[in-house]
Design a protein around this motif. Structure first.
Motif, PDB file in Angstrom:
ATOM      1  N   UNK A   8       1.056  -1.500   0.115  1.00 40.33           N
ATOM      2  CA  UNK A   8       0.008  -0.052  -0.106  1.00 40.33           C
ATOM      3  C   UNK A   8       0.834   1.231  -0.049  1.00 40.33           C
ATOM      4  N   UNK A   9       1.904   1.353   0.823  1.00 42.19           N
ATOM      5  CA  UNK A   9       2.913   2.378   0.647  1.00 42.19           C
ATOM      6  C   UNK A   9       3.399   2.635  -0.635  1.00 42.19           C
ATOM      7  N   UNK A  10       3.534   1.676  -1.324  1.00 42.77           N
ATOM      8  CA  UNK A  10       4.265   1.654  -2.805  1.00 42.77           C
ATOM      9  C   UNK A  10       3.189   2.422  -3.789  1.00 42.77           C
ATOM     10  N   UNK A  11       1.913   2.734  -3.456  1.00 45.14           N
ATOM     11  CA  UNK A  11       0.849   3.128  -4.114  1.00 45.14           C
ATOM     12  C   UNK A  11       0.639   4.489  -3.614  1.00 45.14           C
ATOM     13  N   UNK A  12       1.179   4.930  -2.606  1.00 42.24           N
ATOM     14  CA  UNK A  12       1.163   6.322  -2.371  1.00 42.24           C
ATOM     15  C   UNK A  12       0.268   6.810  -1.021  1.00 42.24           C
ATOM     16  N   UNK A  13       0.063   5.685  -0.226  1.00 40.34           N
ATOM     17  CA  UNK A  13      -0.384   5.669   1.010  1.00 40.34           C
ATOM     18  C   UNK A  13       0.753   6.085   1.919  1.00 40.34           C
ATOM     19  N   UNK A  14       0.418   7.319   2.896  1.00 39.33           N
ATOM     20  CA  UNK A  14       1.560   7.754   3.856  1.00 39.33           C
ATOM     21  C   UNK A  14       1.837   6.971   4.977  1.00 39.33           C
ATOM     22  N   UNK A  15       0.935   6.079   5.673  1.00 38.33           N
ATOM     23  CA  UNK A  15       0.998   5.584   6.827  1.00 38.33           C
ATOM     24  C   UNK A  15       0.278   4.304   6.927  1.00 38.33           C
ATOM     25  N   UNK A  16       0.585   3.194   7.379  1.00 41.98           N
ATOM     26  CA  UNK A  16      -0.136   2.056   7.603  1.00 41.98           C
ATOM     27  C   UNK A  16       0.122   1.657   8.868  1.00 41.98           C
ATOM     28  N   UNK A  17      -0.958   1.201   9.786  1.00 46.44           N
ATOM     29  CA  UNK A  17      -0.953   0.241  10.956  1.00 46.44           C
ATOM     30  C   UNK A  17      -1.070  -1.177  10.611  1.00 46.44           C
ATOM     31  N   UNK A  18      -0.189  -1.737  11.137  1.00 46.76           N
ATOM     32  CA  UNK A  18       0.006  -3.228  10.670  1.00 46.76           C
ATOM     33  C   UNK A  18       0.444  -4.083  11.643  1.00 46.76           C
ATOM     34  N   UNK A  19       0.267  -5.320  11.353  1.00 47.54           N
ATOM     35  CA  UNK A  19       0.525  -6.331  12.585  1.00 47.54           C
ATOM     36  C   UNK A  19      -0.434  -7.305  12.733  1.00 47.54           C
ATOM     37  N   UNK A  20      -0.255  -7.958  13.842  1.00 48.96           N
ATOM     38  CA  UNK A  20      -1.391  -9.036  14.176  1.00 48.96           C
ATOM     39  C   UNK A  20      -1.594  -9.385  15.879  1.00 48.96           C
ATOM     40  N   UNK A  21      -2.714  -9.551  16.001  1.00 48.27           N
ATOM     41  CA  UNK A  21      -3.047  -9.922  17.315  1.00 48.27           C
ATOM     42  C   UNK A  21      -4.070 -10.951  17.392  1.00 48.27           C
TER      43      UNK A  21
END
Length: 436
Positions: free
Chosen positions: A208-221
């Motif tokens: 998603x960052x490669x498509x121009x998004x500035x910030x992503x919350x990611x991980x797992x729980x």
């Protein structure tokens, strides 16, 4: 939303080739928008530490969070040990209006996300809503919440079942709740591939960052330590029934007898490197330099696992050779057959005892979708501090595996780490993190 279990399409840093390796045309450091993906914030909720620095201190000290199950009476079950997150006061971390509508896994995810955003120095209100996304992994949804509602249904009737059950059980609910709480309306999704899904989430976030998004919350729980969750796992035959917490989970050891379940995980903040520097991010923990995923052949086909292909593909995507990797954070099943296969893939790629291998999850068990994100966070902290965390309680490594197992914290010059994860059903994922 993206669910890996339903979409067997490209899963590397570009089109996946038939060998499971990233194709030659796949972008490595730079995506479509030329963005290098870096981790700027960490939030860990693990059985051996609540909060990133507490978990890191405990991990370096070799402090285990595996012990007798206390969340319910497990005396009637053959498995009585687990890695439980202790000291988590829901009211201190979750708004009161959300408590009755969320499962424990979501409550842990909300807290870990707050910690990660604070660590990154991010105020979501200073971003455009559609420039931020959320991509998380989950394996089973809100099992404990669902069990409570089923008990209400059986005991009192359908009118006593909470309306919140309609979404609190859902494996995508963590993504949804984090998106709502922080106003993150950009591209979002969930990956479902058990332990491997945690790395898949990071790979999708990077995309998603490669498509121009500035910030992503990611991980797992994940958090399924309840009778229903345990009973669902018992038929697999993979769980250790050892009663001694120090002998129950011993991957790569001659006494390996299976896995220990755990709860928890990690939420990370991922940003383009240039944007993070421009806003003055207090931390640039490291770069997500390469990612690749493969699927094993069907059982009984006689064909080998494609785990090695995932590991090679991640290195190819990062533009690295095996001798440039300083440490491997292993998946480490604890089941002898699976351990043997992973050890074979590691030695095939790096040579016998060719790279230090560590298994911090010996201190907290297998956290399903949360396990690999914790490994990534610990790998980034290892790069930061120049120390490889230990694999505890492993006293008799299987010699034929020919692994350089790190059983005590080992100072080292570290620049690059390879994190490996496998999920039930044949999922293999590998991810490369590198110092900035």
């Amino acid at each position: 939303m993206s669910e890996r279990g339903r979409d067997p399409g490209p899963e590397a840093d570009g089109e996946r080739s038939v060998t499971g390796r990233a194709s030659a045309s796949a972008p490595a450091e730079h995506g479509e928008a030329g963005a290098r993906a870096v981790i700027t914030g960490l939030g860990i909720a693990a059985p051996n530490g609540l909060g990133t620095e507490e978990c890191w201190r405990s991990t370096l000290a070799g402090t285990s969070g595996i012990g007798p199950i206390s969340r319910f009476d497990a005396s009637g079950y053959p498995v009585r040990l687990a890695g439980e997150v202790t000291g988590f006061e829901v009211a201190a971390h979750v708004p009161s209006r959300l408590v009755p509508q969320t499962d424990r896994m979501t409550q842990l995810a909300l807290a870990a996300a707050d910690w990660a955003l604070a660590d990154a120095g991010v105020d979501p209100q200073r971003f455009d809503d559609f420039e931020m996304g959320v991509v998380t992994a989950n394996s089973s949804g809100g099992f404990e919440f669902g069990q409570r509602e089923l008990e209400q249904l059986w005991a009192n009737g359908p009118q006593y079942v909470s309306a919140y059950q309609s979404f609190a059980w859902f494996y995508a609910v963590n993504t949804g709740q984090l998106s709502i709480r922080h106003g993150m309306c950009g591209p979002s999704g969930v990956t479902v591939a058990e332990q491997a899904g945690g790395l898949d989430a990071l790979g999708q976030a990077r995309r998603q960052l490669s498509k121009g998004i500035r910030l992503v919350l990611t991980g797992g729980m994940d958090a399924s330590l309840c009778p229903w969750g345990l009973v669902a796992q018992l038929p697999s035959g993979l769980l250790s029934e050892q009663p001694d917490p120090q002998r129950a989970f011993l991957p790569f050891d001659t006494a390996a007898s299976g896995q220990v379940l755990g709860e928890g995980g990690a939420i990370l903040v991922m940003e383009p490197a240039a944007a993070a520097r421009e806003r003055g991010a207090p931390h640039l923990y490291g770069e997500i330099a390469g990612y690749c995923a493969t699927f094993d052949p069907r059982p009984g086909s006689g064909r080998p696992s494609r785990l090695l292909g995932a590991m090679r593909g991640a290195l190819d995507a990062a533009g690295l050779t095996a001798d440039e990797v300083d440490v491997v954070f292993a998946d480490a099943s604890g089941v002898p057959e699976s351990d043997r296969a992973e050890a074979g893939a590691i030695t095939a790629l790096f040579g016998p005892r060719g790279v230090p291998v560590t298994v911090p999850k010996t201190m907290f068990g297998r956290l399903s979708s949360g396990g690999a994100p914790v490994d990534v966070a610990l790998a980034l902290l290892a790069l930061r501090d120049g120390v490889i965390p230990p694999s505890v309680n492993i006293t008799a490594p299987v010699e034929e595996y020919r692994l350089d197992l790190v059983t005590e914290a080992r100072p080292a010059r570290l620049r690059t780490a390879l994190v490996v994860a496998r999920g039930a059903g044949g999922f293999n994922t590998a991810l490369v993190v590198r110092s900035i």
